[in-house]
Design a protein around this motif. Structure first.
Motif, PDB file in Angstrom:
ATOM      1  N   VAL A  20       4.565  14.109 -11.907  1.00 52.75           N
ATOM      2  CA  VAL A  20       5.220  13.824 -13.190  1.00 52.75           C
ATOM      3  C   VAL A  20       4.020  14.169 -14.232  1.00 52.75           C
ATOM      4  O   VAL A  20       4.218  14.908 -15.031  1.00 52.75           O
ATOM      5  N   GLY A  21       2.887  13.516 -14.150  1.00 46.74           N
ATOM      6  CA  GLY A  21       1.614  13.959 -15.126  1.00 46.74           C
ATOM      7  C   GLY A  21       1.143  15.358 -14.991  1.00 46.74           C
ATOM      8  O   GLY A  21       0.949  16.047 -16.139  1.00 46.74           O
ATOM      9  N   THR A  22       1.349  15.852 -13.792  1.00 44.57           N
ATOM     10  CA  THR A  22       1.195  17.564 -13.766  1.00 44.57           C
ATOM     11  C   THR A  22       2.219  18.326 -14.570  1.00 44.57           C
ATOM     12  O   THR A  22       1.920  19.331 -15.279  1.00 44.57           O
ATOM     13  N   LEU A  24       1.556   6.416  -6.972  1.00 41.88           N
ATOM     14  CA  LEU A  24       0.496   7.532  -7.387  1.00 41.88           C
ATOM     15  C   LEU A  24       1.108   8.737  -7.198  1.00 41.88           C
ATOM     16  O   LEU A  24       0.755   9.694  -8.130  1.00 41.88           O
ATOM     17  N   THR A  25       1.623   9.036  -6.120  1.00 40.57           N
ATOM     18  CA  THR A  25       2.078  10.455  -5.904  1.00 40.57           C
ATOM     19  C   THR A  25       3.254  10.786  -6.980  1.00 40.57           C
ATOM     20  O   THR A  25       2.949  12.024  -7.435  1.00 40.57           O
ATOM     21  N   TRP A  26       4.206  10.149  -7.179  1.00 42.89           N
ATOM     22  CA  TRP A  26       5.272  10.394  -8.188  1.00 42.89           C
ATOM     23  C   TRP A  26       4.474  10.789  -9.564  1.00 42.89           C
ATOM     24  O   TRP A  26       4.572  11.599 -10.290  1.00 42.89           O
ATOM     25  N   THR A  55       2.889  19.943  -1.857  1.00 40.03           N
ATOM     26  CA  THR A  55       1.372  19.806  -1.209  1.00 40.03           C
ATOM     27  C   THR A  55       1.479  18.299  -0.754  1.00 40.03           C
ATOM     28  O   THR A  55       0.850  17.875   0.207  1.00 40.03           O
ATOM     29  N   LEU A  56       2.077  17.346  -1.646  1.00 37.57           N
ATOM     30  CA  LEU A  56       1.939  16.073  -1.519  1.00 37.57           C
ATOM     31  C   LEU A  56       3.267  15.527  -0.451  1.00 37.57           C
ATOM     32  O   LEU A  56       3.349  14.377  -0.137  1.00 37.57           O
ATOM     33  N   LYS A  57       4.059  16.574  -0.064  1.00 37.84           N
ATOM     34  CA  LYS A  57       4.929  16.378   0.997  1.00 37.84           C
ATOM     35  C   LYS A  57       6.132  15.536   0.509  1.00 37.84           C
ATOM     36  O   LYS A  57       6.564  14.582   1.366  1.00 37.84           O
ATOM     37  N   THR A  89       0.739  -1.117  -0.146  1.00 38.71           N
ATOM     38  CA  THR A  89      -0.183   0.029  -0.048  1.00 38.71           C
ATOM     39  C   THR A  89       0.797   1.399   0.054  1.00 38.71           C
ATOM     40  O   THR A  89       0.829   2.223  -0.652  1.00 38.71           O
ATOM     41  N   LEU A  90       2.069   1.369   0.758  1.00 29.89           N
ATOM     42  CA  LEU A  90       2.841   2.380   0.840  1.00 29.89           C
ATOM     43  C   LEU A  90       3.493   2.564  -0.586  1.00 29.89           C
ATOM     44  O   LEU A  90       3.633   3.764  -1.061  1.00 29.89           O
ATOM     45  N   ARG A  91       3.919   1.488  -1.000  1.00 30.76           N
ATOM     46  CA  ARG A  91       4.549   1.696  -2.416  1.00 30.76           C
ATOM     47  C   ARG A  91       3.771   2.168  -3.193  1.00 30.76           C
ATOM     48  O   ARG A  91       3.881   3.027  -4.396  1.00 30.76           O
ATOM     49  N   MET A  92       2.538   1.726  -3.575  1.00 34.27           N
ATOM     50  CA  MET A  92       1.445   2.289  -4.515  1.00 34.27           C
ATOM     51  C   MET A  92       1.190   3.636  -4.195  1.00 34.27           C
ATOM     52  O   MET A  92       1.072   4.287  -5.145  1.00 34.27           O
TER      53      MET A  92
END
Length: 150
Positions: A18-20, A12-14, A34-36, A5-8
């Motif tokens: 990248v997507g933004t 998703l954060t990364w 913002t995502l720390k 779960t932590l890796r996922m």
């Protein structure tokens, strides 16, 4: 289960940063904070996203490039595009490549550069230099700005 779960969550954060960054460098950097995420990781992921968009538009995106150029030509006043014309006339590929990630964003800057007749490889090199510089500059500015408040 917890490690997965932590890796996922990290992936998703990364991917979000990248997507933004693909869409807009200015938005990716504040999102990373913002995502720390660590400031260095934020800068790297933002730059990677911005470089991806430049690669796609410069080397693969004829229809995307044409759409972006038409979109800016249809706007009245031509503020950004007339500024880019002045930069092109004065500084050529290095000017467009270095300044467009900051002024117009990488995808539109790449499309404008190609539409002005820039050689794709040279444009990509200068855009990479600009993206790395502006990512580092903006990430540092945000990090220092946030440290003032803590």
């Amino acid at each position: 289960m917890l490690k997965t779960t932590l890796r996922m969550d990290s992936l998703l954060t990364w991917a979000s940063v990248v997507g933004t960054g693909i869409l807009e460098l200015w938005a990716a950097i504040p999102l990373g904070f913002t995502l720390k995420l660590h400031p260095l990781l934020t800068g790297i992921l933002s730059a990677v996203g911005s470089m991806l968009s430049a690669v796609i538009v410069i080397f693969f995106g004829t229809s995307i490039r044409n759409w972006l150029v038409r979109r800016t030509q249809n706007k009245s006043g031509g503020g950004r595009s007339s500024r880019m014309i002045r930069i092109w006339d004065k500084y050529g590929i290095p000017g467009i490549g270095f300044l467009s990630p900051l002024i117009t964003g990488a995808p539109l800057g790449a499309a404008i550069g190609i539409s002005f007749g820039a050689e794709p490889r040279k444009l990509f090199v200068w855009m990479t230099i600009g993206i790395v510089f502006w990512s580092a500059f903006l990430t540092t500015a945000v990090a220092l700005g946030l440290n003032v408040f803590t």
